[in-house]
Design a protein around this motif. Structure first.
Motif, PDB file in Angstrom:
ATOM      1  N   LEU A  13      -1.909   7.132  11.748  1.00 59.85           N
ATOM      2  CA  LEU A  13      -1.041   5.864  12.351  1.00 59.85           C
ATOM      3  C   LEU A  13      -1.651   4.597  12.059  1.00 59.85           C
ATOM      4  CD1 LEU A  13       1.344   4.819  13.955  1.00 59.85           C
ATOM      5  CD2 LEU A  13       0.178   5.304  15.922  1.00 59.85           C
ATOM      6  N   LEU A  14      -2.996   4.487  12.119  1.00 54.90           N
ATOM      7  CA  LEU A  14      -3.836   3.305  11.991  1.00 54.90           C
ATOM      8  C   LEU A  14      -3.811   2.916  10.830  1.00 54.90           C
ATOM      9  CD1 LEU A  14      -5.795   1.086  12.970  1.00 54.90           C
ATOM     10  CD2 LEU A  14      -7.695   2.697  12.852  1.00 54.90           C
ATOM     11  N   ALA A  15      -3.895   3.751   9.502  1.00 54.04           N
ATOM     12  CA  ALA A  15      -3.940   3.725   8.155  1.00 54.04           C
ATOM     13  C   ALA A  15      -2.698   2.963   7.595  1.00 54.04           C
ATOM     14  CB  ALA A  15      -4.170   4.911   7.354  1.00 54.04           C
ATOM     15  N   THR A  16      -1.536   3.846   8.202  1.00 53.08           N
ATOM     16  CA  THR A  16      -0.321   3.088   7.943  1.00 53.08           C
ATOM     17  C   THR A  16      -0.083   1.649   8.292  1.00 53.08           C
ATOM     18  OG1 THR A  16       0.612   5.332   8.245  1.00 53.08           O
ATOM     19  CG2 THR A  16       2.331   3.609   8.241  1.00 53.08           C
ATOM     20  N   ILE A  17      -0.518   1.549   9.707  1.00 48.15           N
ATOM     21  CA  ILE A  17      -0.468   0.068  10.130  1.00 48.15           C
ATOM     22  C   ILE A  17      -1.215  -1.072   9.172  1.00 48.15           C
ATOM     23  CG2 ILE A  17      -1.005  -1.481  12.029  1.00 48.15           C
ATOM     24  CD1 ILE A  17      -0.240   1.053  13.909  1.00 48.15           C
ATOM     25  N   VAL A  18      -2.346  -0.730   8.830  1.00 54.11           N
ATOM     26  CA  VAL A  18      -3.250  -1.405   7.768  1.00 54.11           C
ATOM     27  C   VAL A  18      -2.464  -1.755   6.651  1.00 54.11           C
ATOM     28  CG1 VAL A  18      -5.345  -1.670   6.745  1.00 54.11           C
ATOM     29  CG2 VAL A  18      -5.511  -0.851   9.157  1.00 54.11           C
ATOM     30  N   PHE A  19      -2.057  -0.753   6.007  1.00 57.47           N
ATOM     31  CA  PHE A  19      -1.338  -0.538   4.819  1.00 57.47           C
ATOM     32  C   PHE A  19      -0.226  -1.700   4.905  1.00 57.47           C
ATOM     33  CE2 PHE A  19       1.945   0.708   2.044  1.00 57.47           C
ATOM     34  CZ  PHE A  19       1.506   0.489   0.681  1.00 57.47           C
ATOM     35  N   LEU A  20       0.598  -1.478   5.851  1.00 56.53           N
ATOM     36  CA  LEU A  20       1.842  -2.377   6.116  1.00 56.53           C
ATOM     37  C   LEU A  20       1.353  -3.830   6.441  1.00 56.53           C
ATOM     38  CD1 LEU A  20       4.211  -0.044   8.159  1.00 56.53           C
ATOM     39  CD2 LEU A  20       4.344  -0.760   5.504  1.00 56.53           C
ATOM     40  N   ALA A  21       0.509  -3.913   7.118  1.00 54.64           N
ATOM     41  CA  ALA A  21       0.180  -5.330   7.446  1.00 54.64           C
ATOM     42  C   ALA A  21      -0.728  -6.177   6.341  1.00 54.64           C
ATOM     43  CB  ALA A  21      -0.981  -5.406   8.654  1.00 54.64           C
ATOM     44  N   SER A  22      -1.084  -5.210   5.270  1.00 55.49           N
ATOM     45  CA  SER A  22      -1.864  -5.902   4.275  1.00 55.49           C
ATOM     46  C   SER A  22      -0.915  -6.596   3.398  1.00 55.49           C
ATOM     47  CB  SER A  22      -2.593  -4.773   3.603  1.00 55.49           C
ATOM     48  OG  SER A  22      -1.696  -3.871   2.660  1.00 55.49           O
ATOM     49  N   GLY A  23       0.543  -6.480   3.642  1.00 53.96           N
ATOM     50  CA  GLY A  23       1.321  -7.244   2.813  1.00 53.96           C
ATOM     51  C   GLY A  23       1.822  -6.698   1.611  1.00 53.96           C
ATOM     52  N   ALA A  24       1.348  -5.334   1.411  1.00 55.41           N
ATOM     53  CA  ALA A  24       1.830  -4.405   0.166  1.00 55.41           C
ATOM     54  C   ALA A  24       3.185  -4.123   0.274  1.00 55.41           C
ATOM     55  CB  ALA A  24       1.222  -3.018   0.441  1.00 55.41           C
ATOM     56  N   THR A  25       3.799  -4.927  -0.673  1.00 58.66           N
ATOM     57  CA  THR A  25       5.501  -4.999  -0.947  1.00 58.66           C
ATOM     58  C   THR A  25       5.728  -4.605  -2.223  1.00 58.66           C
ATOM     59  OG1 THR A  25       5.400  -7.199  -1.568  1.00 58.66           O
ATOM     60  CG2 THR A  25       5.747  -6.654   0.880  1.00 58.66           C
ATOM     61  N   HIS A  26       6.961  -4.208  -2.765  1.00 58.97           N
ATOM     62  CA  HIS A  26       7.537  -4.103  -3.817  1.00 58.97           C
ATOM     63  C   HIS A  26       8.240  -5.304  -4.151  1.00 58.97           C
ATOM     64  CE1 HIS A  26       6.377   0.101  -4.058  1.00 58.97           C
ATOM     65  NE2 HIS A  26       6.975   0.331  -2.765  1.00 58.97           N
ATOM     66  N   GLY A  27       8.213  -5.762  -5.346  1.00 58.84           N
ATOM     67  CA  GLY A  27       8.793  -7.155  -5.762  1.00 58.84           C
ATOM     68  C   GLY A  27       7.861  -8.056  -6.546  1.00 58.84           C
ATOM     69  N   GLN A  28       8.153  -9.290  -6.301  1.00 59.31           N
ATOM     70  CA  GLN A  28       7.030 -10.609  -6.854  1.00 59.31           C
ATOM     71  C   GLN A  28       5.827 -10.346  -6.446  1.00 59.31           C
ATOM     72  OE1 GLN A  28       9.304 -14.127  -6.432  1.00 59.31           O
ATOM     73  NE2 GLN A  28      10.703 -13.386  -7.843  1.00 59.31           N
ATOM     74  N   ASP A  29       5.404 -10.140  -5.063  1.00 56.26           N
ATOM     75  CA  ASP A  29       4.091 -10.244  -4.726  1.00 56.26           C
ATOM     76  C   ASP A  29       3.184  -9.103  -5.290  1.00 56.26           C
ATOM     77  OD1 ASP A  29       4.914 -12.423  -3.119  1.00 56.26           O
ATOM     78  OD2 ASP A  29       4.992 -11.127  -1.155  1.00 56.26           O
ATOM     79  N   SER A  30       3.802  -8.036  -5.766  1.00 52.29           N
ATOM     80  CA  SER A  30       3.041  -6.833  -6.654  1.00 52.29           C
ATOM     81  C   SER A  30       3.026  -6.763  -7.835  1.00 52.29           C
ATOM     82  CB  SER A  30       3.583  -5.734  -5.899  1.00 52.29           C
ATOM     83  OG  SER A  30       4.985  -5.117  -6.410  1.00 52.29           O
ATOM     84  N   MET A  31       3.550  -7.879  -8.573  1.00 50.62           N
ATOM     85  CA  MET A  31       3.705  -8.052  -9.657  1.00 50.62           C
ATOM     86  C   MET A  31       2.213  -8.283 -10.486  1.00 50.62           C
ATOM     87  SD  MET A  31       7.310  -9.854 -10.551  1.00 50.62           S
ATOM     88  CE  MET A  31       7.124 -10.306 -12.290  1.00 50.62           C
ATOM     89  N   SER A  32       1.901  -7.645 -11.609  1.00 50.68           N
ATOM     90  CA  SER A  32       0.904  -7.839 -12.405  1.00 50.68           C
ATOM     91  C   SER A  32       0.866  -9.168 -13.130  1.00 50.68           C
ATOM     92  CB  SER A  32       0.260  -6.514 -12.962  1.00 50.68           C
ATOM     93  OG  SER A  32       1.033  -6.672 -14.430  1.00 50.68           O
ATOM     94  N   PRO A  33      -0.202  -9.858 -13.740  1.00 45.40           N
ATOM     95  CA  PRO A  33      -0.081 -10.871 -14.533  1.00 45.40           C
ATOM     96  C   PRO A  33       0.792 -10.611 -15.803  1.00 45.40           C
ATOM     97  CG  PRO A  33      -2.408 -10.723 -13.495  1.00 45.40           C
ATOM     98  CD  PRO A  33      -1.572  -9.663 -13.156  1.00 45.40           C
TER      99      PRO A  33
END
Length: 125
Positions: A13-33
């Motif tokens: 549960l804690l690991a999931t909360i940390v992952f979600l709070a880290s801003g890991a999203t799909h889309g522009q924020d996760s695009m590589s250079p």
């Protein structure tokens, strides 16, 4: 007394909360250079020069921070092409000079074709 099962559930549960709070999203924020460079090329080809500039400037910033000449050169190439498409000689001159400096600093000759094309375009402007 706390069971191992409760500790295990709490950990996940804690690991999931940390992952979600880290801003890991799909889309522009996760695009590589590299993804941003592909996007910038697509934008340039579709006539979205402003979008291409924004994408290329993101890659240029990342490339400079990480000292990655591939990303820097790719971004500068797109910035040269957008300046050429816009007919902006001053900006074209600036980015062409930066691309030439990158070639000189790294010894990587692959950017020379773009430099030559842009210098020829500047001569015709």
């Amino acid at each position: 007394m706390v069971s191992v099962r409760h500790v295990y559930k709490a950990f996940w549960l804690l690991a999931t909360i940390v992952f979600l709070a880290s801003g890991a999203t799909h889309g522009q924020d996760s695009m590589s250079p590299d993804d941003w460079l592909i996007r910038a090329n697509e934008q340039l080809q579709s006539g979205d020069n402003e979008g291409a500039k924004i994408s290329a400037l993101k890659v240029l910033d990342i490339g400079q921070k990480r000292s990655n000449p591939d990303w820097i050169g790719g971004a500068l190439t797109i910035l040269c092409r957008t300046a050429l498409a816009d007919g902006n000689a001053d900006t074209l001159r600036k980015y062409t000079a930066e691309l030439q400096a990158l070639t000189d600093a790294t010894g990587d000759q692959r950017w020379l074709t773009t430099v030559a094309e842009m210098n020829a375009a500047l001569g015709a402007m």
